[in-house]
Scaffold this motif. Structure first.
Motif, PDB file in Angstrom:
ATOM      1  N   ALA A 113       0.770  -1.053   0.019  1.00 40.27           N
ATOM      2  CA  ALA A 113      -0.030  -0.004  -0.173  1.00 40.27           C
ATOM      3  C   ALA A 113       0.849   1.415   0.284  1.00 40.27           C
ATOM      4  O   ALA A 113       0.511   2.261  -0.687  1.00 40.27           O
ATOM      5  CB  ALA A 113      -0.931   0.104   0.942  1.00 40.27           C
ATOM      6  N   GLN A 114       2.150   1.208   0.791  1.00 42.54           N
ATOM      7  CA  GLN A 114       2.922   2.363   0.937  1.00 42.54           C
ATOM      8  C   GLN A 114       3.634   2.642  -0.571  1.00 42.54           C
ATOM      9  O   GLN A 114       3.440   3.732  -0.948  1.00 42.54           O
ATOM     10  CB  GLN A 114       4.137   2.058   2.000  1.00 42.54           C
ATOM     11  CG  GLN A 114       3.237   2.400   3.283  1.00 42.54           C
ATOM     12  CD  GLN A 114       4.421   2.043   4.603  1.00 42.54           C
ATOM     13  OE1 GLN A 114       5.218   1.127   4.204  1.00 42.54           O
ATOM     14  NE2 GLN A 114       4.363   2.219   5.567  1.00 42.54           N
ATOM     15  N   GLN A 116       2.271   1.568  -3.326  1.00 39.22           N
ATOM     16  CA  GLN A 116       1.389   2.444  -4.322  1.00 39.22           C
ATOM     17  C   GLN A 116       1.360   3.890  -4.194  1.00 39.22           C
ATOM     18  O   GLN A 116       1.065   4.792  -5.094  1.00 39.22           O
ATOM     19  CB  GLN A 116      -0.216   1.676  -4.239  1.00 39.22           C
ATOM     20  CG  GLN A 116      -0.049   0.329  -4.653  1.00 39.22           C
ATOM     21  CD  GLN A 116       0.315   0.160  -6.076  1.00 39.22           C
ATOM     22  OE1 GLN A 116       0.113   1.014  -6.915  1.00 39.22           O
ATOM     23  NE2 GLN A 116       0.739  -0.908  -6.575  1.00 39.22           N
ATOM     24  N   GLU A 117       1.389   4.279  -2.862  1.00 36.74           N
ATOM     25  CA  GLU A 117       1.126   5.647  -2.458  1.00 36.74           C
ATOM     26  C   GLU A 117       2.219   6.532  -2.952  1.00 36.74           C
ATOM     27  O   GLU A 117       1.936   7.463  -3.557  1.00 36.74           O
ATOM     28  CB  GLU A 117       0.841   5.701  -0.972  1.00 36.74           C
ATOM     29  CG  GLU A 117       0.372   6.849  -0.467  1.00 36.74           C
ATOM     30  CD  GLU A 117       0.193   6.911   0.998  1.00 36.74           C
ATOM     31  OE1 GLU A 117       0.861   7.842   1.773  1.00 36.74           O
ATOM     32  OE2 GLU A 117      -0.171   5.917   1.687  1.00 36.74           O
ATOM     33  N   LYS A 120       1.859   7.086  -6.548  1.00 33.19           N
ATOM     34  CA  LYS A 120       0.876   8.289  -6.962  1.00 33.19           C
ATOM     35  C   LYS A 120       1.495   9.441  -6.629  1.00 33.19           C
ATOM     36  O   LYS A 120       1.538  10.399  -7.470  1.00 33.19           O
ATOM     37  CB  LYS A 120      -0.425   8.086  -5.670  1.00 33.19           C
ATOM     38  CG  LYS A 120      -1.490   8.065  -6.730  1.00 33.19           C
ATOM     39  CD  LYS A 120      -2.710   7.715  -6.078  1.00 33.19           C
ATOM     40  CE  LYS A 120      -3.325   8.671  -4.957  1.00 33.19           C
ATOM     41  NZ  LYS A 120      -4.270   8.045  -4.093  1.00 33.19           N
ATOM     42  N   GLU A 121       2.191   9.515  -5.440  1.00 32.07           N
ATOM     43  CA  GLU A 121       2.912  10.836  -5.026  1.00 32.07           C
ATOM     44  C   GLU A 121       3.749  11.266  -6.060  1.00 32.07           C
ATOM     45  O   GLU A 121       3.990  12.395  -6.623  1.00 32.07           O
ATOM     46  CB  GLU A 121       3.560  10.750  -3.748  1.00 32.07           C
ATOM     47  CG  GLU A 121       2.708  10.899  -2.814  1.00 32.07           C
ATOM     48  CD  GLU A 121       3.281  10.517  -1.335  1.00 32.07           C
ATOM     49  OE1 GLU A 121       4.701  10.716  -1.224  1.00 32.07           O
ATOM     50  OE2 GLU A 121       2.792  10.220  -0.297  1.00 32.07           O
TER      51      GLU A 121
ATOM     52  N   THR B 186       9.923   1.672  -2.421  1.00 28.90           N
ATOM     53  CA  THR B 186       9.179   2.587  -1.765  1.00 28.90           C
ATOM     54  C   THR B 186      10.087   3.623  -1.416  1.00 28.90           C
ATOM     55  O   THR B 186       9.866   5.116  -1.909  1.00 28.90           O
ATOM     56  CB  THR B 186       8.252   2.320  -0.712  1.00 28.90           C
ATOM     57  OG1 THR B 186       7.620   0.887  -0.874  1.00 28.90           O
ATOM     58  CG2 THR B 186       7.293   3.187  -0.194  1.00 28.90           C
TER      59      THR B 186
END
Lengths: 139, 235
Positions: A113-114, A116-117, A120-121, B186
């Protein structure tokens, strides 16, 4: 190379093969003995020696080969013991493993989820950057 | 005639004729029937529902029931529904280690390590005895060979017993590395984004547009502002 268990299994099979090879060597290359005083050892010419059941090796060669075979057996056995001691997850019970897997599953979901976030950012920033660049290009 | 020849020539057998029944229409119809029956019977899992008296065109969409005796044959081999490790006793092999319930009480596997190491040492010792026997009384070697065989089979049995455990262990390792990878990705994305944002802020404070206008007017060269902007971005 396989996983540890397969390595161990292969090593055990190799030990079995070495057993057979050792006995086979001794069986084929031992020296000949006389059983009674009237027996005679027949010396076979070299070219026929290959077809004979027993092909005696000289004493020193035979000894050295025996020592080598024995050493190889010990080495293989020690390899097996080492492989046993590094089997994965020896101190985990099945419950431990299941709990571990479940925790990891949760963490993976969060991390995904992180990610994907973050993507997006990144897209948003890219769009802003793009807008700025375009405005520079056409003053 | 043509078709027949094609059949002979093809490497693989043709798909079973009922594949044509799997139209999306039929699939959705049987889905619905399953759901209805599941609701009526109060069963949660719709796939476990068996439907009786299906119309002909839907009959092939329901998989056949599991074999009742838990066994089936494919290509001359017998398979069991429950795939379990055969017990040593089934093969008339002496078992040289305690029962599963009697060892590894705490769920850990140190007993297994001890047993395996003991078996490995026994193998060597038995081989030594075997060579001794072969030298002195070869007729007694038969029993010793059986001993060694049993030791080997016991060893393999213990190894195979451990396989599910190792499989779970590998799964854990794989999940851990995937987690690490995802987190690293990430972080990398965030870093790049932060950098880009800093550049944007820098552009704002430098009032680049003025400079750009100024430069264009002076040099009459359209490439310059782009280069300037790019160097700023690439910093």
């Amino acid at each position: 190379m396989g996983d540890r268990l397969t390595q161990l299994q292969d090593a055990v099979d190799q030990l079995a093969t070495q057993f057979i090879a050792s006995i086979n060597y001794i069986n084929q290359h031992h020296s000949l003995e006389t059983l009674g005083p009237r027996d005679q050892i027949v010396v076979i010419p070299k070219q026929e020696a290959d077809q004979q059941e027993v092909d005696p090796h000289p004493e020193d060669v035979f000894r050295a080969a025996q020592v080598e075979l024995a050493q190889d057996l010990i080495t293989k056995e020690q390899q097996i013991e080492y492989l046993i001691s590094i089997l994965p997850g020896l101190d985990n019970s099945e419950q431990d493993q299941e709990r571990n897997i479940r925790e990891l599953e949760e963490e993976l979901k969060v991390a995904e989820a992180q990610r994907q976030e973050a993507i997006k950012e990144r897209e948003e920033t890219l769009a802003r950057l793009n807008a700025v660049i375009c405005s520079i290009r056409r003053p | 005639m043509d078709e027949e020849q094609q059949q002979v020539a093809s490497t693989w057998p043709l798909p079973p004729p009922f594949w044509k029944d799997f139209t999306s229409d039929n699939v959705s119809r049987i889905e619905e029937l399953r759901k209805e029956t599941a609701d009526r019977l109060g069963v949660q899992d719709t796939w476990k529902v068996r439907l009786d008296g299906l119309p002909r065109e839907l009959r092939n969409l329901q998989p056949p029931p599991e074999p009742e005796d838990g066994e089936w044959r494919v290509f001359g081999d017998r398979y069991r529904l429950k795939d379990e490790l055969p017990q040593l006793e089934d093969g008339e092999i002496r078992r040289l280690f305690p029962d599963l319930d009697e060892r590894d009480q705490d769920g850990k596997h140190f007993d297994r390590v001890t047993i395996l190491k003991r078996l490995a040492k026994s193998l060597l010792l038995n081989f030594l005895e075997l060579t001794g026997l072969l030298a002195t009384s070869p007729e007694a070697a038969e029993d010793k060979i059986t001993d060694i065989r049993d030791l080997f089979i016991n060893f393999h049995h213990l190894i195979n017993e451990y396989r599910p455990h190792q499989a779970r262990e590998s799964l854990i390792t794989m999940m851990q590395s995937q987690l690490d990878r995802t987190r690293a990705e990430t972080n990398a994305i965030r870093d790049a984004k932060d950098k880009a944002e800093r550049v944007l802020e820098g552009l704002g404070s430098l009032t680049i547009e003025n400079q750009v206008n100024y430069k264009t007017l002076e040099n009459e060269e359209s490439y310059d502002p782009d280069i300037e902007a790019w160097t700023m971005l690439l910093e």
